[in-house]
Design an enzyme around this catalytic site. Sequence first.
Site, mmCIF file in Angstrom:
data_model
loop_
_atom_site.group_PDB
_atom_site.id
_atom_site.type_symbol
_atom_site.label_atom_id
_atom_site.label_comp_id
_atom_site.label_asym_id
_atom_site.label_seq_id
_atom_site.Cartn_x
_atom_site.Cartn_y
_atom_site.Cartn_z
ATOM 1 N N LYS A 29 42.864 -3.140 119.097
ATOM 2 C CA LYS A 29 43.982 -4.067 118.914
ATOM 3 C C LYS A 29 45.187 -3.553 119.678
ATOM 4 O O LYS A 29 45.407 -2.335 119.779
ATOM 5 C CB LYS A 29 44.338 -4.160 117.418
ATOM 6 C CG LYS A 29 44.945 -5.496 117.009
ATOM 7 C CD LYS A 29 43.905 -6.596 117.010
ATOM 8 C CE LYS A 29 44.433 -7.837 116.305
ATOM 9 N NZ LYS A 29 43.405 -8.882 116.252
ATOM 10 N N GLY A 133 50.732 -19.700 104.931
ATOM 11 C CA GLY A 133 50.746 -19.513 106.377
ATOM 12 C C GLY A 133 49.938 -20.625 107.015
ATOM 13 O O GLY A 133 48.711 -20.577 107.028
ATOM 14 N N VAL A 134 50.625 -21.672 107.495
ATOM 15 C CA VAL A 134 49.907 -22.827 108.053
ATOM 16 C C VAL A 134 50.211 -22.970 109.545
ATOM 17 O O VAL A 134 50.613 -24.017 110.028
ATOM 18 C CB VAL A 134 50.211 -24.132 107.281
ATOM 19 C CG1 VAL A 134 49.491 -24.135 105.962
ATOM 20 C CG2 VAL A 134 51.696 -24.326 107.062
ATOM 21 N N GLY A 135 50.013 -21.864 110.257
ATOM 22 C CA GLY A 135 50.151 -21.873 111.703
ATOM 23 C C GLY A 135 48.879 -22.359 112.355
ATOM 24 O O GLY A 135 48.199 -23.263 111.847
ATOM 25 N N ASN A 136 48.523 -21.724 113.450
ATOM 26 C CA ASN A 136 47.382 -22.163 114.239
ATOM 27 C C ASN A 136 46.080 -22.158 113.444
ATOM 28 O O ASN A 136 45.280 -23.085 113.530
ATOM 29 C CB ASN A 136 47.252 -21.251 115.465
ATOM 30 C CG ASN A 136 46.390 -21.855 116.537
ATOM 31 O OD1 ASN A 136 46.240 -23.058 116.612
ATOM 32 N ND2 ASN A 136 45.815 -21.021 117.376
ATOM 33 N N VAL A 137 45.869 -21.121 112.647
ATOM 34 C CA VAL A 137 44.634 -21.025 111.861
ATOM 35 C C VAL A 137 44.785 -21.729 110.514
ATOM 36 O O VAL A 137 43.965 -22.569 110.145
ATOM 37 C CB VAL A 137 44.229 -19.551 111.649
ATOM 38 C CG1 VAL A 137 43.028 -19.453 110.717
ATOM 39 C CG2 VAL A 137 43.917 -18.898 112.983
#
Length: 289
Positions: A29, A133-137
Amino acid sequence: DDAIEDALRLSSAMTLKAAAAGLDLGGGKGVIWLPDDTVPAGARRRELLRDYAETVELLGGSYITAEDVGTTIADMELLAQYTDHVVGRPLAQGGSGDPGPHTAAGVEAAMRACCKQRFGTPSAAGRRIAIVGVGNVGGGLARALAAAGASLVLADVNPGKRALAAELGAEWADPRAALRAPVDVLAPCALGGVLDERLAGELRCEIVCGSANNQLSDERIADRLAARGILYAPDFIANAGGLINVALELTGYDPAVAAERVAAIESVTSGILEHADAAGLTPLAAARE
């Protein structure tokens, strides 16, 4: 020091993720440390990414980078100008595109296995699920679960994401409240370390299954959750879809193969949960084994 610690924890999780997914990868990472909280844009962003790409190139292929929190497909396109050791570029450039939908699909697959274990059916229909957390994923996961008939509680530090809740007919909450909401499933889909000792004692869910890396602040939290009867899907199993997808670029990308391998996360999770039950282990210990 914080950036180094984060990179080491994340790379350790990636090693487990790659091994559990049966990938011929060691797991690594990269973390870009910024001197302040300002999200870089324009020339400054290009400068930082070029510097990062040149660092990746110096490693000679022992590390391959890809999109993750804070970066985009456009960023991968820029990195590819300075290093060959990047995956997740646009489809038009021979890459596999955005890994987010595949990560979301993998989490949904793991969630089905957890629901089957806890409720006797893998269906999300009628289940109350909180996604923090409702971002891209997380956003893609929310759409899929809404389509499957789940009742959703959505939360994000970005108030602009409230529009997604309105679109899906979901309840909106601030992240702190959503983490403690009375739900069947809690899906942490933001940054890691959210499940600490205090929160572990305050959860009101049956299952924890999300996309965030390193959800547990300490691995002992897995024992705490088990003692409370909360089923925890090890994050490096549930969120492996994105890695599985981009890894195919190294051998020849095929979207159908990617979808099939990501869907297999359901059976992998089921096997881990069954082994955990039979051996008297936490799901985390069973997954590591």
